[in-house]
Design a protein around this motif. Sequence first.
Motif, PDB file in Angstrom:
ATOM      1  N   LEU A 128       0.847  -1.108   0.167  1.00 40.43           N
ATOM      2  CA  LEU A 128      -0.641  -0.272  -0.085  1.00 40.43           C
ATOM      3  C   LEU A 128       0.302   1.688   0.129  1.00 40.43           C
ATOM      4  N   GLY A 129       2.479   1.224   0.082  1.00 39.43           N
ATOM      5  CA  GLY A 129       2.796   3.122   0.600  1.00 39.43           C
ATOM      6  C   GLY A 129       3.755   2.234   0.771  1.00 39.43           C
ATOM      7  N   THR A 130       4.110   4.063   1.562  1.00 37.63           N
ATOM      8  CA  THR A 130       5.481   3.494   2.148  1.00 37.63           C
ATOM      9  C   THR A 130       5.171   4.044   3.820  1.00 37.63           C
ATOM     10  N   TRP A 131       6.148   4.137   4.546  1.00 39.29           N
ATOM     11  CA  TRP A 131       5.876   4.785   5.762  1.00 39.29           C
ATOM     12  C   TRP A 131       4.133   6.217   6.049  1.00 39.29           C
ATOM     13  N   ASP A 132       5.000   6.844   5.046  1.00 36.80           N
ATOM     14  CA  ASP A 132       4.551   7.986   4.834  1.00 36.80           C
ATOM     15  C   ASP A 132       3.028   7.538   4.437  1.00 36.80           C
ATOM     16  N   ASP A 133       2.454   6.776   4.009  1.00 33.52           N
ATOM     17  CA  ASP A 133       1.137   6.723   3.649  1.00 33.52           C
ATOM     18  C   ASP A 133       0.667   6.438   4.733  1.00 33.52           C
ATOM     19  N   TYR A 134       1.229   5.251   5.201  1.00 33.02           N
ATOM     20  CA  TYR A 134      -0.031   5.111   7.116  1.00 33.02           C
ATOM     21  C   TYR A 134      -0.422   6.326   8.094  1.00 33.02           C
ATOM     22  N   LYS A 135      -0.497   7.382   7.477  1.00 30.46           N
ATOM     23  CA  LYS A 135      -0.897   8.315   8.416  1.00 30.46           C
ATOM     24  C   LYS A 135      -1.896   8.731   8.476  1.00 30.46           C
ATOM     25  N   TYR A 136      -3.072   7.294   8.894  1.00 28.35           N
ATOM     26  CA  TYR A 136      -4.375   7.552   9.162  1.00 28.35           C
ATOM     27  C   TYR A 136      -5.243   6.881  10.457  1.00 28.35           C
ATOM     28  N   PRO A 137      -4.625   7.887  11.968  1.00 28.34           N
ATOM     29  CA  PRO A 137      -5.046   7.146  13.269  1.00 28.34           C
ATOM     30  C   PRO A 137      -5.974   6.030  13.449  1.00 28.34           C
ATOM     31  N   THR A 138      -6.805   6.631  13.179  1.00 27.79           N
ATOM     32  CA  THR A 138      -8.360   6.030  11.952  1.00 27.79           C
ATOM     33  C   THR A 138      -8.913   5.990  11.215  1.00 27.79           C
ATOM     34  N   LEU A 139     -10.365   5.196  11.166  1.00 31.78           N
ATOM     35  CA  LEU A 139     -11.038   5.055   9.635  1.00 31.78           C
ATOM     36  C   LEU A 139     -11.766   6.326   9.382  1.00 31.78           C
ATOM     37  N   ALA A 140     -11.698   7.027  10.778  1.00 26.84           N
ATOM     38  CA  ALA A 140     -12.220   8.523  10.373  1.00 26.84           C
ATOM     39  C   ALA A 140     -11.564   9.607  10.199  1.00 26.84           C
ATOM     40  N   ASP A 141     -10.929   9.621  10.280  1.00 27.66           N
ATOM     41  CA  ASP A 141      -9.196  10.543   9.683  1.00 27.66           C
ATOM     42  C   ASP A 141      -9.034  10.040   8.203  1.00 27.66           C
ATOM     43  N   TYR A 142      -8.998   8.580   7.944  1.00 25.51           N
ATOM     44  CA  TYR A 142      -8.797   8.106   6.624  1.00 25.51           C
ATOM     45  C   TYR A 142      -9.978   8.818   5.485  1.00 25.51           C
ATOM     46  N   ASN A 143     -11.060   7.835   6.314  1.00 21.79           N
ATOM     47  CA  ASN A 143     -12.877   9.264   5.289  1.00 21.79           C
ATOM     48  C   ASN A 143     -12.823  10.417   5.383  1.00 21.79           C
ATOM     49  N   GLU A 144     -12.090  11.493   5.673  1.00 20.98           N
ATOM     50  CA  GLU A 144     -11.836  12.768   6.125  1.00 20.98           C
ATOM     51  C   GLU A 144     -11.060  12.994   4.643  1.00 20.98           C
ATOM     52  N   ALA A 145     -10.517  11.958   4.501  1.00 24.26           N
ATOM     53  CA  ALA A 145      -9.311  12.361   3.291  1.00 24.26           C
ATOM     54  C   ALA A 145     -10.211  12.004   1.845  1.00 24.26           C
ATOM     55  N   LEU A 146     -10.727  11.476   2.145  1.00 22.90           N
ATOM     56  CA  LEU A 146     -11.231  11.057   0.876  1.00 22.90           C
ATOM     57  C   LEU A 146     -12.819  11.886   0.768  1.00 22.90           C
ATOM     58  N   GLU A 147     -12.845  12.480   1.172  1.00 27.94           N
ATOM     59  CA  GLU A 147     -13.666  13.335   1.339  1.00 27.94           C
ATOM     60  C   GLU A 147     -13.782  14.710   1.552  1.00 27.94           C
ATOM     61  N   ALA A 148     -12.245  14.476   1.291  1.00 29.50           N
ATOM     62  CA  ALA A 148     -11.914  15.804   1.484  1.00 29.50           C
ATOM     63  C   ALA A 148     -11.140  16.099   0.203  1.00 29.50           C
ATOM     64  N   SER A 149     -11.211  15.152  -0.702  1.00 29.59           N
ATOM     65  CA  SER A 149     -10.382  15.250  -2.354  1.00 29.59           C
ATOM     66  C   SER A 149     -11.243  13.657  -2.860  1.00 29.59           C
ATOM     67  N   PRO A 150     -12.603  13.654  -3.123  1.00 36.02           N
ATOM     68  CA  PRO A 150     -13.632  12.398  -3.602  1.00 36.02           C
ATOM     69  C   PRO A 150     -13.041  11.396  -4.758  1.00 36.02           C
ATOM     70  N   PRO A 151     -13.281  10.498  -4.507  1.00 38.18           N
ATOM     71  CA  PRO A 151     -12.551   9.696  -5.658  1.00 38.18           C
ATOM     72  C   PRO A 151     -13.949   9.832  -7.188  1.00 38.18           C
ATOM     73  N   ALA A 152     -13.207   9.491  -8.016  1.00 36.77           N
ATOM     74  CA  ALA A 152     -14.762   9.380  -9.235  1.00 36.77           C
ATOM     75  C   ALA A 152     -15.661   8.044  -8.566  1.00 36.77           C
ATOM     76  N   ILE A 153     -15.208   7.407  -7.671  1.00 41.97           N
ATOM     77  CA  ILE A 153     -15.613   6.325  -7.118  1.00 41.97           C
ATOM     78  C   ILE A 153     -15.827   5.529  -6.391  1.00 41.97           C
ATOM     79  N   ASN A 154     -16.809   5.131  -5.363  1.00 43.94           N
ATOM     80  CA  ASN A 154     -17.244   4.903  -4.153  1.00 43.94           C
ATOM     81  C   ASN A 154     -16.348   4.159  -4.029  1.00 43.94           C
ATOM     82  N   VAL A 155     -15.929   3.871  -2.124  1.00 43.70           N
ATOM     83  CA  VAL A 155     -14.988   3.010  -1.748  1.00 43.70           C
ATOM     84  C   VAL A 155     -15.614   2.142  -0.191  1.00 43.70           C
TER      85      VAL A 155
END
Length: 367
Positions: free
Chosen positions: A128-155
Motif C-alpha cells: 500500500l505504500g511507504t510509512w509516509d502513507d500510513y498516516k491515518y490513526p483512525t478510519l474516520a481520519d481516512y474517510n475525512e481524507a477521502l471526503e476532502a478529495s473525493p474519488p470518482a468511484i465509491n469506496v
Amino acid sequence: MPATMPDTTQIPNSFDMIIAGGDVIDGTGGPRRRADVGIIADRVAAVGDLSQAQAKERVDATGLAVAPGFIDVHTHDDRMVLTQPAVAPKSSQGVTTVVTGNCGVSLAPFVPGSRAGEANPPGPMALLGTWDDYKYPTLADYNEALEASPPAINVASLVGHSTLRAGVMDGFERPATKAEIDAMAKVLEQSLKDGAVGLSTGLAYPTAIHAPTDEIVELAACLKDFGALYTTHMRNEGPDLVPSVDETIEIADRSGAATVISHHKCVGRENWGKSHDSLAHIKAAQQRMKLDYDVYPYTATSTILLKDFLSTSEKTVLTSSATHPEMVGREFDSIVAEWGCSVDEAIDRLSPAGAVYFRMDEDEVRR
C-alpha cells in the motif's frame, strides 16, 4: 450481486437522460436485451422501450453494452483512491465501487510512528505504500481524507488484521496476547462505527501466519453486531488448501460472521485438482452459514515478492522494486542468473518488491 431493477409498471414520460438502443446486461443473470435506460436525477427510473419518452439528453448506445457499475470486491486501492482521484484503472473499465483493505492490510487505522526504526512497512503492508502513507490513526481520519478529495468511484473499507497487529505488537512471529487481542478488538470496533464494512486477514503472510485460529475468531466475533463481513486470504492455497478452507469455515461458525474467501484457488502444479474437494466443503458449509468466495478470472496471482510463492510458480515476473526499478518486467529467474546469486539474496536485494506469479491451471479457474 444481482442489480435491483426499477419498477416499470408506471413508466414516466420524461427523463433527465435516456441511454437508447444499447444491449442491457442488468446483473440479474438473464440474457442481454436491447432496451432503453431512463435516468432521473442519479437513479435509473425505467428500462424498456422509451422511444416515445422525452429526455433532456439522449445518448445513442447502439452496438454498445449498458450495465450497472461493477463492484471490484478485492482491491488494494487504499492509496490510489487518495492519490489518483480519477482512479482511471478502475473507472475506465466500468468499476464504480472498490472494496479496499483486503488480505489483512489497510492504510487505516494505524498510528504513525508506532513502528519507529523500521525502514519499510512489514510484509504485505508494503503493497500500500511507504510509512509516509500510513498516516491515518483512525478510519474516520481516512474517510475525512477521502471526503476532502473525493474519488470518482465509491469506496468500501475493510480493516486489515495485519495492520491491527502492526499497531499493537512488537513482532509478528507469535500469537497475540489476550491484552493485544483486546486492543485490536477495540480499534476494530471503533472502525466499524466509523463505517468499515468488515475485517480482512492475510494468513499466508509473515505478518499473520503465526496468528492462531482463536485470535481470528475473537476479532471476527466483533463483526456480527455490525452486520459486517470477514474476508480472508487463507493460510494456504496449495497443499493445505482444504484444511485452510476448513479453518475458514470454523472461524465463520464460531464467530457468527458472514464470511468471504478471497481469490479461492489452487496454486502449484502438484495441487491442481484440489478445488473438487475445497468447493465441496464450501458448498456443504453454505447450507448452515453465510459463506461465499471470489475468484480470479486468470491463472496468475500478484502480491509481494515471497520465496514461498516462488516455489509454486511456473514463471514469476517482477512488477515493482524499490531498490532496483530497472528490473521491473523481468522474469525473476533471469535476474537471479544475471546477478549470479541465490534466490534469497535476490529477494533481499529487490525488496520491498512485488511480483506476478503464474501458478494456476485454466481448468481450475473455470471450475
